[in-house]
Write a protein that holds these residues in place. Sequence first.
Motif, PDB file in Angstrom:
ATOM      1  N   PRO A  72       0.823  -1.211   0.000  1.00  0.00           N
ATOM      2  CA  PRO A  72       0.000   0.000   0.000  1.00  0.00           C
ATOM      3  C   PRO A  72       0.856   1.259   0.000  1.00  0.00           C
ATOM      4  O   PRO A  72       1.883   1.351   0.664  1.00  0.00           O
ATOM      5  N   ILE A  73       0.406   2.208  -0.794  1.00  0.00           N
ATOM      6  CA  ILE A  73       1.116   3.489  -0.881  1.00  0.00           C
ATOM      7  C   ILE A  73       0.893   4.258   0.405  1.00  0.00           C
ATOM      8  O   ILE A  73      -0.235   4.364   0.904  1.00  0.00           O
ATOM      9  N   LEU A  74       1.996   4.808   0.928  1.00  0.00           N
ATOM     10  CA  LEU A  74       1.923   5.543   2.186  1.00  0.00           C
ATOM     11  C   LEU A  74       1.588   7.002   1.958  1.00  0.00           C
ATOM     12  O   LEU A  74       0.731   7.554   2.626  1.00  0.00           O
ATOM     13  N   TYR A  75       2.246   7.618   1.018  1.00  0.00           N
ATOM     14  CA  TYR A  75       1.995   9.036   0.758  1.00  0.00           C
ATOM     15  C   TYR A  75       2.567   9.385  -0.603  1.00  0.00           C
ATOM     16  O   TYR A  75       3.323   8.615  -1.216  1.00  0.00           O
ATOM     17  N   PHE A  76       2.202  10.586  -1.087  1.00  0.00           N
ATOM     18  CA  PHE A  76       2.702  11.120  -2.345  1.00  0.00           C
ATOM     19  C   PHE A  76       3.414  12.440  -2.065  1.00  0.00           C
ATOM     20  O   PHE A  76       3.055  13.170  -1.122  1.00  0.00           O
ATOM     21  N   ILE A  77       4.386  12.747  -2.908  1.00  0.00           N
ATOM     22  CA  ILE A  77       4.993  14.089  -2.960  1.00  0.00           C
ATOM     23  C   ILE A  77       4.586  14.671  -4.297  1.00  0.00           C
ATOM     24  O   ILE A  77       4.910  14.116  -5.357  1.00  0.00           O
ATOM     25  N   LEU A  78       3.842  15.781  -4.259  1.00  0.00           N
ATOM     26  CA  LEU A  78       3.249  16.361  -5.461  1.00  0.00           C
ATOM     27  C   LEU A  78       3.859  17.735  -5.707  1.00  0.00           C
ATOM     28  O   LEU A  78       3.849  18.592  -4.818  1.00  0.00           O
ATOM     29  N   GLN A  79       4.391  17.931  -6.922  1.00  0.00           N
ATOM     30  CA  GLN A  79       4.943  19.212  -7.366  1.00  0.00           C
ATOM     31  C   GLN A  79       4.464  19.469  -8.775  1.00  0.00           C
ATOM     32  O   GLN A  79       4.111  18.540  -9.505  1.00  0.00           O
ATOM     33  N   TYR A  80       4.466  20.753  -9.165  1.00  0.00           N
ATOM     34  CA  TYR A  80       4.118  21.077 -10.545  1.00  0.00           C
ATOM     35  C   TYR A  80       4.823  22.368 -10.917  1.00  0.00           C
ATOM     36  O   TYR A  80       5.287  23.138 -10.066  1.00  0.00           O
ATOM     37  N   LYS A  81       4.853  22.615 -12.211  1.00  0.00           N
ATOM     38  CA  LYS A  81       5.434  23.856 -12.743  1.00  0.00           C
ATOM     39  C   LYS A  81       4.957  24.013 -14.170  1.00  0.00           C
ATOM     40  O   LYS A  81       4.447  23.078 -14.786  1.00  0.00           O
ATOM     41  N   LYS A  82       5.129  25.213 -14.675  1.00  0.00           N
ATOM     42  CA  LYS A  82       4.898  25.411 -16.085  1.00  0.00           C
ATOM     43  C   LYS A  82       6.046  24.765 -16.859  1.00  0.00           C
ATOM     44  O   LYS A  82       7.168  24.655 -16.365  1.00  0.00           O
ATOM     45  N   ALA A  83       5.744  24.365 -18.065  1.00  0.00           N
ATOM     46  CA  ALA A  83       6.761  23.671 -18.849  1.00  0.00           C
ATOM     47  C   ALA A  83       7.959  24.557 -19.121  1.00  0.00           C
ATOM     48  O   ALA A  83       9.085  24.065 -19.305  1.00  0.00           O
ATOM     49  N   THR A  84       7.769  25.859 -19.100  1.00  0.00           N
ATOM     50  CA  THR A  84       8.871  26.779 -19.414  1.00  0.00           C
ATOM     51  C   THR A  84       9.621  27.217 -18.169  1.00  0.00           C
ATOM     52  O   THR A  84      10.656  27.889 -18.280  1.00  0.00           O
ATOM     53  N   ASP A  85       9.077  26.867 -16.947  1.00  0.00           N
ATOM     54  CA  ASP A  85       9.744  27.296 -15.724  1.00  0.00           C
ATOM     55  C   ASP A  85      10.759  26.247 -15.301  1.00  0.00           C
ATOM     56  O   ASP A  85      10.719  25.081 -15.715  1.00  0.00           O
ATOM     57  N   THR A  86      11.651  26.678 -14.417  1.00  0.00           N
ATOM     58  CA  THR A  86      12.632  25.756 -13.840  1.00  0.00           C
ATOM     59  C   THR A  86      12.363  25.511 -12.360  1.00  0.00           C
ATOM     60  O   THR A  86      12.910  24.569 -11.796  1.00  0.00           O
ATOM     61  N   GLN A  87      11.556  26.317 -11.752  1.00  0.00           N
ATOM     62  CA  GLN A  87      11.294  26.197 -10.322  1.00  0.00           C
ATOM     63  C   GLN A  87      10.007  25.405 -10.096  1.00  0.00           C
ATOM     64  O   GLN A  87       8.965  25.701 -10.673  1.00  0.00           O
ATOM     65  N   TRP A  88      10.086  24.367  -9.244  1.00  0.00           N
ATOM     66  CA  TRP A  88       8.913  23.543  -8.935  1.00  0.00           C
ATOM     67  C   TRP A  88       8.100  24.174  -7.812  1.00  0.00           C
ATOM     68  O   TRP A  88       8.662  24.776  -6.903  1.00  0.00           O
ATOM     69  N   THR A  89       6.816  24.002  -7.903  1.00  0.00           N
ATOM     70  CA  THR A  89       5.896  24.433  -6.835  1.00  0.00           C
ATOM     71  C   THR A  89       5.439  23.191  -6.080  1.00  0.00           C
ATOM     72  O   THR A  89       4.848  22.280  -6.664  1.00  0.00           O
ATOM     73  N   LEU A  90       5.725  23.176  -4.775  1.00  0.00           N
ATOM     74  CA  LEU A  90       5.360  22.022  -3.951  1.00  0.00           C
ATOM     75  C   LEU A  90       3.908  22.153  -3.490  1.00  0.00           C
ATOM     76  O   LEU A  90       3.553  23.136  -2.844  1.00  0.00           O
ATOM     77  N   VAL A  91       3.103  21.165  -3.834  1.00  0.00           N
ATOM     78  CA  VAL A  91       1.716  21.136  -3.374  1.00  0.00           C
ATOM     79  C   VAL A  91       1.622  20.452  -2.021  1.00  0.00           C
ATOM     80  O   VAL A  91       1.005  20.952  -1.092  1.00  0.00           O
ATOM     81  N   SER A  92       2.272  19.292  -1.895  1.00  0.00           N
ATOM     82  CA  SER A  92       2.271  18.566  -0.627  1.00  0.00           C
ATOM     83  C   SER A  92       3.416  17.579  -0.649  1.00  0.00           C
ATOM     84  O   SER A  92       3.677  16.949  -1.675  1.00  0.00           O
ATOM     85  N   ASN A  93       4.106  17.489   0.491  1.00  0.00           N
ATOM     86  CA  ASN A  93       5.158  16.478   0.593  1.00  0.00           C
ATOM     87  C   ASN A  93       4.686  15.272   1.419  1.00  0.00           C
ATOM     88  O   ASN A  93       5.487  14.396   1.723  1.00  0.00           O
ATOM     89  N   ALA A  94       3.424  15.240   1.790  1.00  0.00           N
ATOM     90  CA  ALA A  94       2.872  14.085   2.518  1.00  0.00           C
ATOM     91  C   ALA A  94       1.389  13.965   2.171  1.00  0.00           C
ATOM     92  O   ALA A  94       0.511  14.010   3.020  1.00  0.00           O
ATOM     93  N   LEU A  95       1.124  13.822   0.888  1.00  0.00           N
ATOM     94  CA  LEU A  95      -0.252  13.716   0.425  1.00  0.00           C
ATOM     95  C   LEU A  95      -0.757  12.301   0.667  1.00  0.00           C
ATOM     96  O   LEU A  95      -0.200  11.333   0.154  1.00  0.00           O
ATOM     97  N   LYS A  96      -1.837  12.202   1.473  1.00  0.00           N
ATOM     98  CA  LYS A  96      -2.360  10.884   1.810  1.00  0.00           C
ATOM     99  C   LYS A  96      -2.992  10.245   0.577  1.00  0.00           C
ATOM    100  O   LYS A  96      -3.532  10.930  -0.282  1.00  0.00           O
TER     101      LYS A  96
END
Length: 2009
Positions: free
Chosen positions: A1637-1661
């Motif tokens: 069973p999966i314990l948690y997710f780490i979710l990040q996103y960014k625009k395709a042209t950006d280099t900096q990631w935006t962290l949504v959650s580092n412990a997404l259930k």
Amino acid sequence: MLLRWIYLAILTESIQAFDSHFRGPSFVMEPPSRLEFSNSSGGWLDCSASGSPQPSIDWLSVDGTSVGDISGVRRVLRNGTLFLQPFPAQSYRQDVHSTVYRCIASNTIGRVISRDVQVRAVVTQTFRVDVEVIGAARGCTAVLKCIVPNFVKDLVRIISWVQEPTFFIYPSLQGDGKFHQLPSGELLIHNLEFSDQFPTYRCRTMHRLSRQVVVSSPANVRITEHRGIVPPVIVENSGTVTVAQDEGAALICIAQGCPAPEYRWYTHAGLEPSLIIPGPRLRQLGPVLAIEAVNIEDGGVYRCSASNAGGESSAELRLLVSTTLHVEISPPLLSVHMGGTAEFRCVVSSQSGGPHLVTWYKDGRQLPSTGRGSSETLIVNNIGREDRGMYQCIVRRAEGDTAQAAAELQLGDAPPILLYSFIEQTLQPGPAVSLKCSASGNPTPQISWTLDGFSLPSHGRFVIGQYVTVHGDVISHVNISHVMVEDGGEYMCTAENRAGKSSHSARLNIYGMPYIRLIPKVTAVAGETLQLKCPVAGYPIDEIHWERGGRELPEDLRQKVLGDGTLVISPVEKKADSGVYTCWARNKQGHSARRSGEVNVIVPPKVSPFYAEDTLHVGDRASLTCSVTKGDLPLTISWHKDGRSVEPAQMMSITQVDQFTSILVIESLSPDHNGNYSCVVRNLAAEVSHTQQLVVNGNSAPARAAHFFNSFFFSISDVCFSCFLSVPPIIEPFSFQDGLSEGMRTRTVCGVSKGDPPLVVSWLKDGQPLTPNLGVNVSALDPYSSLLSISSLDSRHSGDFTCVASNPASEVRYTAKLQVKVPPRWLVEPVDVSVERNRHVALHCQAQGVPTPTVIWKKATASKSGDYEEVRDHMYTKLLGNGTLLLQHVKEDREGYYLCQADNGIGTGIGKVIQLRVNSSPYFSVPSRLVTVKKGDAALLHCDVNGDKPINVVWLRGGKTELNPSTNYRVNVKQDVTPDGVAAELQILNADAKDSGAYFCQASNMYGRDQQLVQLLVQEPPVPPQNVEAAMIGSRSVNLKWQHKSGDAQEVFKFIIEYREMDRSWHQIELTDSPLPFTALVEDLKPATKYTFHIIAEGPAGKSSPSEDLVLRTEPQRPAGPPLNPGTRPISSTEILVTWSPPLPELRHGDIQGFNIGYRTASMGSYNFTSINGDGEDGGEILLSGLQKYTRYTIVVQAFNEVGAGPLSEPVTAQTMEDVPSMAPEDVRCAALTSQSLQVSWQPPPTEHCNGLLQGYKLTYEPVLDDTWRGNDEMETRKTTALTTVITGLRKFTNYSLQVLAFTKVGDGVLTTPSYCHTEEDVPGPPADLKVVVSSPQSLKVSWLPPTEPNGVLTKFNLYRRSMDGRTEVDNARQTISSQNTIFEVKSVQSHIEYQFWVTASTRIGEGQSSKVVSQVATPRVPARIISFGGLIVRPWRSSVSFNCEAVGLPRREWLRNDQILKGGANHNIQLLDTGELILSKLQMGDGGNYTCHVDNGQGTDRIIYHLIVQIPPMAPLLYVTSATSSSVLLHWKAGSNGGAPISGFTLNYKKEHGDIEEVHLSRHATSYELKSLSCGTTYHLYLIAHNKIGSSPASHPLQARTQGHPPGVPALASFISPNSTSVVLRLHVWPDNGCPILYFILQYKKATDTQWTLVSNALKPQRRTSITGLTPATQYVVKLEAHNVAGFATEEFYFMTLTKDGDVPPPDLMKQGDDDYPFYSDLKVIIPLVILLIAIIISAIGALLCMKRRHNDAAKEQLDNQQNAEAQRERYYATIHKVSLQAGEKIPETSEDISPYATFQLSEPSTLPQNTMLHSFMYHEHPITEGCASPPPATSSVQRNSPYYNIQKFQSTKGHGRRRANRKTDVDSDDSESDQDQLTSSRTESSNQLDMKHKHSFLYHGAQSSTSSDISPMSDQKSLPRRNRNRWLAQGGRSNSHRQMLSHLSVAETPFTERQPTDQSTPDRPELSEAECDIDTLKKLKLGLRSTLWSRPTAGGNGQPTDYSIAV
């Protein structure tokens, strides 16, 4: 009609006669319950019954069939007697001669059956009778019994005994002192003497049926002699005696003893036995207790006691008293109305009180649901006609006798009920019609038919039929063969009996012209109600009217015409209502029909009350005058006294004066004339009567004396006294009847009750003589009475009438007042009037009468025949004193019908209905008006004109120009007729400003003209508002403001705000305040909802167009609604899956961000909450873990958004599953009961640790073994549900280890810590061995071994000896020896004497069994003999042991070990002592074996042998893994050598990689263990250690086992991402967890042209879905997710493009721009791994060449090694797959060919495990088993997916899956290999797909992944056996980065894949499992719940080289 009345009278009389005289059958002579007869005599059964009509008698057999005649056997006589004829023996029939009969009596009322008659015919047989004698001592009682054969015993009775030759003894209760024959037949002879034994006795018997007498053989009395005192013994008693009530009973109780016993009798009536004292009915005659006239209280238990000096003896006897069974039913006759309830009670009068069975019958048939118990009450509900009849209660007792009683249920009077009736029909002429009515009632009703109230037409087309059904229902039909128009009308059926009547009516409508049938002459009774229905036919009829004398009815309130054409007159008056009435009917087409009929009114008679004087005496004269004041002729007058007609014999005379008067005269009253006298008058209309009581008083003594004196005086001098003494007259009071009115008759009589003649009677009126013009008649009835009669009263007759009576003595007068009342009559009769509107009118109405009548006016509320309400004096309505009604300013509302009614209380009054008509010129009810319309609309001008029609209306413009369509095309004129006049309308189309002006509506009729002004104004609408904006936005309100250029209230008087939700209907708010506002607060909005607003201005000219739309979204609020449909499902004992749906969209009040899940137990005060993110659109779910086992939880869910949390959902409950108890039972106690049993008790585990419903307990026990025990050491287990148990069959005096566990249906719980308990001591067993040797010529030495089963602590030995001289015992002795000594020397023995010895041992319980007996003869010489004993000796290693060898005869000793002589000092651990003792020290395993001591002294030799076992620690067990799941590993092992000591337990050690070692202690009986609660996808190191009392074994061969599961996989693109304009939805639930069973997710996103990631959650259930909001429309994004589970993690990047702002797909050029990626070689992240991969391939190729060369050189050496280890390999291989011991004759497989690939092996489970025996399948592979039996994944090619709408791109940034620990290097025993992580296809599908890869491509993506595998078999380093299989070449695929894009329209089948061909043809083939093997493995996974299979690693392998195998279980 007359015939009908006659028929009803006859029917009523017949029914009354039927009810009075008919009755059901009842038995006069009921047959007996039993009949026994002989075949020579025959038998009779008489049966007779009474009833009306006379019942018939029949007979029934036992099966209910009728009994008939059988020639020569059975006859049924005419009188009802059943005659069973005499018959020969060969004609015996069991169905006739041994059966049950019943007599049945029946008539029309019902039938009854008799009680059961048990018939038994006996065939006469000869029989012999014997006598049995029970002797007695002198002075006692002897008993002689008459023995009758059993086959005739119940038919033979003992009539007497004979003491030969001629002394007869007969039965009696009291006897004769010496001899006593009991009623039961026994003969008692009391006070026996010596001489009583000489006479002979015979018994005489008689056959009850054949009367045959048989005498027994003779018998004599025996006298027994006793020496000394002999206690009494009861030799004969009655036992159980059954007698009938009131008969005599004798109880005997005969005892033998010396001296003769005395008898006492006791009864057990109370709690204690009471002594019976003889009385009048009870006599004690020695051993006999005689009871006369036995009653029910005498029944019971009696005890007789016989006693003498030697003792006492007693016996119990039982007396049963049988009573007759008598039954009655209460009530015996019951009459109940239909529909009522009847209750019968069965009264059983039996004093026995025993059980009985009650069965109810009706008319001889058993009622259902009876006969099953003692239901003594029968209730019949809702009684119908079928329920009447005979009811019987039949009672059966257990003794077999029956009794019955009968009762009759009659139906009481029940009014008719219509069961079926006809319906209304509408037909065309021609067809046949049938009308049906059905009725029930009691008596049976009669049905009559009428048509419109008259008899049916009497012609051939009408046929009336009527019949009665078997149930008593009457069915009547009216059949019309060919229906015609004149047959239409209202048909009525009437059912009538004496209890009442019921009717039903419905119309039969026949289409046609109106037709009225002939109206017969109708006779009405004055004072009653007349209903005359117009017999109208034809259909449809529009109206029906009645006329009389040319005037339409009704004319007054007494008359009413109903809607169906019925004329109702109430009450009827003769003068006013007699005459001809005309009915006429008309349809809508104007066709009509008329018919007249005559109504004749007859007046019922009315009797004027008459009175009798109160002071009438015996001898007086009395008269009663009956005068009929009203009534039509002919009249009949009769007199009755006390209800009977007056007869002339009663000294009364009746004088019929005229048709209206009758006088009853009694000349001389006597006491017999007392009574009630009635005058009965009848005519055709009615019968009336008047009753008066006449009381005659007796004369007193003075009166009689005076009467005597007067008589005497007058007899002497009659003439003299007459001169001066005369009796004056006395007039009886008279009066005129009250309430006399004009037209009535009256009569009165003036009677002179006393007075001497001559009498003169005359009449005066008002003091004046009567004149002829008064119409008064005077007539003399007799000399004493005068009759005054007036035939027709009028007002002239009112006054005082005086009767004058005179004689010579005096003149007397009596006056009565006559008051004649005159009913009203018209002076001025009202007539119809017409008046013009607004004029005055006077309605005249005047009447006269006595008293003066009162005139009132009424006005009809509706039609002429409807209701009227009184007209009262008010404005414009005046009631004048002379009766005139003045109406002023008459309007149309005054028009209608008026009734003038005059009444003075005489009669019903008079009334007249007139009609007032109002003639009206045109006028307007509504004043002038202003009409305003918008420009361009149609203008409508209305004009409502009232007045008399016809009315003409003209429209004028400006009062001059006439408007009509011919002059103006835009003008339309419309005119409609209304009830009050005309409604005119002028329509002007497309109105313009020039159309404004004055318009006139001009109306005229024949009475005048008038006109009305209508003003028209045409207006234009205002402009719309501008600059609409929101000043404030809230969650439920919006403040709007706007502007408008016009501020004139004349132009705009209202603002309308319209708003709506998206795609919903509009809502409105109107603003009409003054002045008009330009801001508004719109409330009651929904939070977080998009609304559209616009504003409309409205003025007099209409509404403006809407303003521009304002679109806005309200602020969010907390959710107002709870989540929907919460559901729960228990997953395990600690987990519950909770599911729900999101709240209703309108109650979310914002975007749902997540949910709070609360749970609690009953003992928790508040909820524990856990949160989960996501909107839950697809349904939310969460797995609650860590819960308490088997506990009920209350669970709630609440949603939350950005504002806060909403309300809680409805609580749902769920209970976690059961589990095994987590704690052991408590307070285990043990106690020894005996030497072989223990009692064990315990308490259950704490409730909170039971984890379920306890099914019971398991008690495991085993003896604590010692080294000498060689029995079965298996532990035993017992199941029980109690908290205590007793164990039996144990070893004596043995210490036992006990453990208890509780178990649920899930399995066994925790064992308690061992408890120890010792069985009790017992006597010991025999000594094990015994030796006797000659120690000297005068002594013998005896030695022995203690018992092998001492069964306790030995306290001593007992040595027994005896000396034998040949076969004669010379001497014996016993010697007690201490328990410490086992050798004893017997001295002073004699030579050549044989001595025998045996030994016993004793404990504190007692002496045990003896040893064998050993004989020895003492001799002078002493041969060498050893008195020590050899045997088995067990010692632990490193200890010492001593071997004794004590001998006699001074022999030479020699010790040998395994036939090798031992010498002292040869070894450092061997010592030989001078005593012959051998000592071994520091024992080792090699010291074990046989040790022999040999002695020899020349005269004899001897030897003993010791067998030494040296105990050492056990050998290491063989441990192997059987199977594994994601959280457990199942281990089995085979124990090695136990080292000579029993295994005491095992210790299992295990640890994770780089973890701490944990250990588990296991039972010594265990052979397997499941290691649970392990981490998923983790490798564990395991080894096992065995223990015995010496020590621990070496550790087993270390194993590595890996639990199932792998790091997370990668989801499919299309199912994972769903983009929108400003958000993207990620469906996390589709992410494959690969078994962990999966314990948690780490979710990040960014625009395709950006280099900096935006962290949504580092412990997404983990959740079903989540979303990322706030994105930019039409923009390319990349999302990176990292999924973590216990086994590792996986990282993936996804490219996608959001939709446009409007939700559309991005334009193609923007999509192409999104597809422009940099070339792959410009990305260092791609090029560097490619270079490394190329270098690795080159190095691998070189290494492969070197390995192949070296393997070829080592082949021969490896083959030799394998051959040497073949035996060990086979044993180990066998141990791996076999878990049970080999059976006899079984052979270990030599090669793998001996094992079928589909073979199954039975695995033995340990006794402590709950699993049942399973069959496991074995598979062996040359290479690692890939996931799901699949070969390595096919090659993955880059797939370019082009979408015309948008792209979602997925970029794999990591090349593999990371491990959870920091040090993720590969272990020594594991390799990295690729495996398919997707579990969506079965093994067979995958192998089939790979086989047919060219034609069918897999659409599953096989990404770059890594996993580890571990050896799970102890054979991983051993050579496996070759396998026979076929190989396949499979495509070998590698990993490649893929740039994935998601298509919205491309299906799975269309997705292109490119297969990569193998690049190296020399690569060894990778064999594939057969389909059967894959199926077996798949089934195993399904059964065990696995997500993946086990992995086995090959050591190395090339072509032609030996290959390792592993076996997966």
